[in-house]
Write a protein that holds these residues in place. Structure first.
Motif, PDB file in Angstrom:
ATOM      1  N   LYS A   1       0.828  -1.212   0.000  1.00 52.33           N
ATOM      2  CA  LYS A   1       0.000   0.000   0.000  1.00 52.33           C
ATOM      3  C   LYS A   1       0.867   1.268   0.000  1.00 52.33           C
ATOM      4  N   LEU A   2       2.034   1.184   0.654  1.00 51.10           N
ATOM      5  CA  LEU A   2       2.975   2.313   0.603  1.00 51.10           C
ATOM      6  C   LEU A   2       3.481   2.506  -0.824  1.00 51.10           C
ATOM      7  N   LEU A   3       3.826   1.407  -1.484  1.00 55.09           N
ATOM      8  CA  LEU A   3       4.313   1.486  -2.859  1.00 55.09           C
ATOM      9  C   LEU A   3       3.266   2.075  -3.794  1.00 55.09           C
ATOM     10  N   ARG A   4       2.024   1.727  -3.567  1.00 57.99           N
ATOM     11  CA  ARG A   4       0.957   2.175  -4.464  1.00 57.99           C
ATOM     12  C   ARG A   4       0.528   3.615  -4.224  1.00 57.99           C
ATOM     13  N   ASN A   5       0.735   4.093  -3.003  1.00 54.23           N
ATOM     14  CA  ASN A   5       0.231   5.431  -2.673  1.00 54.23           C
ATOM     15  C   ASN A   5       1.297   6.521  -2.653  1.00 54.23           C
ATOM     16  N   LEU A   6       2.556   6.122  -2.539  1.00 52.87           N
ATOM     17  CA  LEU A   6       3.631   7.110  -2.463  1.00 52.87           C
ATOM     18  C   LEU A   6       4.423   7.133  -3.764  1.00 52.87           C
ATOM     19  N   SER A   7       5.033   8.270  -4.056  1.00 56.14           N
ATOM     20  CA  SER A   7       5.760   8.397  -5.324  1.00 56.14           C
ATOM     21  C   SER A   7       7.254   8.562  -5.087  1.00 56.14           C
ATOM     22  N   ASP A   8       7.987   8.535  -6.195  1.00 59.87           N
ATOM     23  CA  ASP A   8       9.427   8.758  -6.208  1.00 59.87           C
ATOM     24  C   ASP A   8      10.158   7.722  -5.352  1.00 59.87           C
TER      25      ASP A   8
END
Length: 297
Positions: free
Chosen positions: A199-206
């Motif tokens: 969920k962190l990978l999907r919601n956060l960028s860069d």
């Protein structure tokens, strides 16, 4: 009585080829996290499928890439160890571009270790002209004598059954290593941590999500109630990243935790009370002791 067969299969390829999606599609259950960011998979995830008399033990590996950190070195070693330990390899590629250096290195491993390998051309659901598949097959067949080549879509499931039939031909007579209803050897704590990280990978960028790791501090069923209490710590590398993960007024952390909780409830088939904290572990990906302390060993 049917004689039992078994086969250990490494699923390998460059980052973002669709290895974890293929594993989930073959197992028929989501056991490996998936995102459109490279290096989503960090460890060897084992998936088990018992189909009639044959038991397949699949090992989903990180995408092979040039290591830049201690964590990257660990991930590359996971690929090397996996290929050396299996009966068969499945090389997953997409249908664009020239064969990557990582793929050529994997093919060299097949040759030196004398491992039979199948070629999977993934993402055919996004292909406009099917003639491209023929060109892709010729490209890779000139590099190695694959046992078979299977165009498929891990996303839609098209061609996955054909792959399983081809793998079954290479399975050897022998005992099953897991009970018939086993889907993975991953402990529930590990899967819970990976779901939160997805969920962190999907919601956060860069770069922010790549510098995160999740540790489940406690996970226990509440006495007298159908609910599991899970306490999770999200580690990041910088104080500025901590602020991004938490978000304005805690909005981002709440969004990540809500999405993770819903998926955990589906996976565990029980109500989940998930509490999350964010802590800074400065530059942890470059420190071997920190990498090991977070379970990458």
């Amino acid at each position: 009585m049917l004689k039992t067969k078994s086969e250990f299969v490494a699923i390998v390829g460059k980052p973002n080829a669709g290895k974890s999606s293929l594993l989930n599609s073959m197992i028929g259950e989501k056991i490996a996290i998936v995102s459109n960011k490279p290096q989503t998979t960090r460890t060897r995830i084992t998936g088990v499928l018992t189909k009639e008399s044959t038991q397949f033990v699949f090992i989903d590996t990180p995408g092979l890439h040039k290591p830049k950190t201690k964590l990257d070195e660990y991930m590359v070693k996971q690929v090397d160890d996996s290929v050396a330990d299996v009966d068969t390899a499945v090389l997953v590629v997409d249908f664009q571009g020239e064969p990557a250096k990582a793929e050529l290195e994997l093919i060299d491993s097949f040759k030196s270790l004398h491992i039979p390998a199948l070629l999977v051309i993934n993402k055919i659901d996004t292909l406009a002209q099917k003639e491209q598949i023929i060109q892709r097959i010729d490209q890779y067949r000139s590099l190695f004598e694959f046992e078979s080549v299977i165009p498929l879509s891990a996303k839609t499931g098209e061609g996955v059954e054909i792959l399983l039939k081809e793998l079954d031909k290479l399975a050897q007579e022998g005992p099953h290593f897991f009970p018939g209803d086993t889907m993975t050897d991953q402990p529930e704590r590990v899967i819970a941590a990976e779901i939160i990280r997805e969920k962190l990978l999907r919601n956060l960028s860069d770069e922010v999500p790549h510098g995160t790791a999740v540790e489940i501090e406690s996970m226990k069923e509440r006495e007298g109630a159908d609910i599991i209490d899970i306490d999770a710590v999200i580690y990041c590398e910088k104080e500025s990243h901590k602020g991004i993960i938490i978000g304005k007024g805690g909005a981002m952390l709440k969004k990540v935790a809500t999405q993770a909780r819903k998926e955990l409830e589906d996976f565990l088939d029980i109500k989940v009370n998930l509490k999350t904290w964010v802590k800074v572990k400065d530059d942890w990906r470059n420190k071997e002791s920190a990498v090991r302390s977070l379970g990458y060993n």
